[in-house]
Scaffold this motif. Sequence first.
Motif, mmCIF file in Angstrom:
data_model
loop_
_atom_site.group_PDB
_atom_site.id
_atom_site.type_symbol
_atom_site.label_atom_id
_atom_site.label_comp_id
_atom_site.label_asym_id
_atom_site.label_seq_id
_atom_site.Cartn_x
_atom_site.Cartn_y
_atom_site.Cartn_z
ATOM 1 N N SER A 16 29.783 70.806 47.040
ATOM 2 C CA SER A 16 31.033 71.372 47.538
ATOM 3 C C SER A 16 30.780 71.326 49.072
ATOM 4 O O SER A 16 31.289 70.944 50.032
ATOM 5 C CB SER A 16 31.288 72.809 47.325
ATOM 6 O OG SER A 16 32.350 73.414 48.056
ATOM 7 N N ARG A 48 39.976 74.911 47.968
ATOM 8 C CA ARG A 48 40.462 75.546 46.478
ATOM 9 C C ARG A 48 39.723 75.349 45.269
ATOM 10 O O ARG A 48 39.592 76.109 44.404
ATOM 11 C CB ARG A 48 41.877 75.010 46.409
ATOM 12 C CG ARG A 48 43.135 75.535 47.279
ATOM 13 C CD ARG A 48 44.282 75.459 46.621
ATOM 14 N NE ARG A 48 44.616 73.899 46.461
ATOM 15 C CZ ARG A 48 45.147 73.133 47.514
ATOM 16 N NH1 ARG A 48 45.414 73.446 48.562
ATOM 17 N NH2 ARG A 48 45.298 71.851 47.099
ATOM 18 N N ARG A 49 38.898 74.183 45.459
ATOM 19 C CA ARG A 49 38.189 73.742 44.297
ATOM 20 C C ARG A 49 36.510 74.080 44.341
ATOM 21 O O ARG A 49 35.918 73.940 43.398
ATOM 22 C CB ARG A 49 38.108 72.299 44.385
ATOM 23 C CG ARG A 49 39.521 71.657 43.828
ATOM 24 C CD ARG A 49 40.063 72.053 42.604
ATOM 25 N NE ARG A 49 39.188 72.142 41.245
ATOM 26 C CZ ARG A 49 39.334 72.750 40.358
ATOM 27 N NH1 ARG A 49 40.400 73.673 39.895
ATOM 28 N NH2 ARG A 49 38.619 72.380 39.417
ATOM 29 N N ALA A 50 36.201 74.827 45.432
ATOM 30 C CA ALA A 50 34.802 75.390 45.728
ATOM 31 C C ALA A 50 34.189 76.144 44.693
ATOM 32 O O ALA A 50 33.085 75.618 44.092
ATOM 33 C CB ALA A 50 34.663 75.833 47.034
ATOM 34 N N SER A 51 34.871 76.968 43.916
ATOM 35 C CA SER A 51 34.369 77.857 42.989
ATOM 36 C C SER A 51 33.838 76.940 41.805
ATOM 37 O O SER A 51 33.254 77.548 40.964
ATOM 38 C CB SER A 51 35.273 79.055 42.606
ATOM 39 O OG SER A 51 36.578 78.734 42.363
ATOM 40 N N LYS A 52 34.785 75.709 41.512
ATOM 41 C CA LYS A 52 34.489 75.133 40.462
ATOM 42 C C LYS A 52 33.510 73.980 40.580
ATOM 43 O O LYS A 52 33.410 73.217 39.639
ATOM 44 C CB LYS A 52 36.021 74.648 39.858
ATOM 45 C CG LYS A 52 36.967 75.754 39.645
ATOM 46 C CD LYS A 52 36.423 76.526 38.676
ATOM 47 C CE LYS A 52 37.639 77.775 38.247
ATOM 48 N NZ LYS A 52 37.286 78.635 37.130
ATOM 49 N N THR A 53 32.980 73.898 41.730
ATOM 50 C CA THR A 53 32.063 72.729 41.953
ATOM 51 C C THR A 53 30.885 73.140 42.401
ATOM 52 O O THR A 53 30.380 74.097 42.785
ATOM 53 C CB THR A 53 32.607 72.004 43.390
ATOM 54 O OG1 THR A 53 34.063 71.743 43.126
ATOM 55 C CG2 THR A 53 31.934 70.819 43.814
ATOM 56 N N ALA A 102 27.635 74.078 44.287
ATOM 57 C CA ALA A 102 27.373 74.568 45.607
ATOM 58 C C ALA A 102 27.009 73.404 46.471
ATOM 59 O O ALA A 102 27.691 73.082 47.448
ATOM 60 C CB ALA A 102 26.534 75.631 45.664
#
Length: 410
Positions: free
Chosen positions: A114, A104-109, A111
Amino acid sequence: MKLRIRRTAALNKFMNVRHSWPTRASLGGVLAISTLALTFESSLAAEMFHRTYHRDQFKTALRRLSFYARRSWLGLSLSRDRVYVFCNGLSLPQLTAMRRFLLRRASKTEAGQSYADLAYVSALMALQTADSPEFNARIDQFGQDADHLLKTIQTAPSLATEIPEEKDKEQFSVEKAAEALADFSSLMAAQGMPWFVLSGTFLGIVREGGFLAHDYDIDVGVMAEAVDLSRLTAALQTDPRFHCSDLETQASFERDTAGKLMCHQRPVFLKISHQGGIHIDIFVHYHEGGTLWHASSLFRWDNSAFDLAPYDLAGVAVLGPADADRYLTENYGTWRVPLVDFNSALDTTNQQVVRNPLSVAIFLRRIWLAARANPAGANALLRALVRAGYIEANATGGYHFIPAAFKNGR
């Protein structure tokens, strides 16, 4: 957003002593609610309460909460430790919840960060299912995460300009270390168990004539065949001078004579905290041919087999490797030259890749972090993974994971 919490002696002592049940219950509740608010995963909140209230492991709980704060919507960095294995000790359902949270947090972390996080989780999920039909599928998932991370290492390494700390170093008092060493020596003598000093503690004796001023714990060893680990753990858990964590084991995959992959679990490491706030790391040593190795649940260090000789440390009679130069050269290379900014990821020359996917994941995270800050060190870690047979070069000039290193044919 960065917010550093200063490790005072009082805070350090609080985290590493036994706590009353009201303290465990109240703080366990606060940490569980905080975990739920940060991750939206009830099983991770329940794990946090169990670790705090039932197991009295405040330090581990707070480090894990720090990770949740950094990866969550809060985006709050409380620690410099970017190599910490945040998911170690979680059950398979809890690891599944952790993976949901990370995805869920991948797009805010970042790459690479993540993929490194996901590789930790998938590696531990593979270890949790080592003896089940799910294992090969779990290794495939780990391989996908590892390949994503390897590609990121090639195309977008970490922007860090320096290698991060392996862990947040706490205040180290030479006077309190001497007291802790004396108390540990008296306990071991009462139990009739032989022990010796090693690593940075032994380096301090030989090079400085005492403890290293910039150290952060005391390193001691025991021989697996000479110590009853169950009795030692029981003695430490009942001694009011010490707070004892669980005895850690290391999983190692080895093939039997028929080529079948078997997972072996060996007890390797015990961390204790003295009432004065000093940590003592106890490493179990195993003979393997002419090698004497010790480890934590995550790492392994190899030395040539050594005899022991007497030394003095802060007025306490101790044993240590008899051939000091050979031992310290194997560990540190040019050990006579002080290296204050020591980083165990790159500066411990006898570290080996453990034969399990989590060790591979740890190496890959370090490589990603070091690719810009220390390319020579990153390449050395890459070569170690290639030599061990876990990754190989591909047509694009990068590397990819070799699933057959851990899989059985079915």
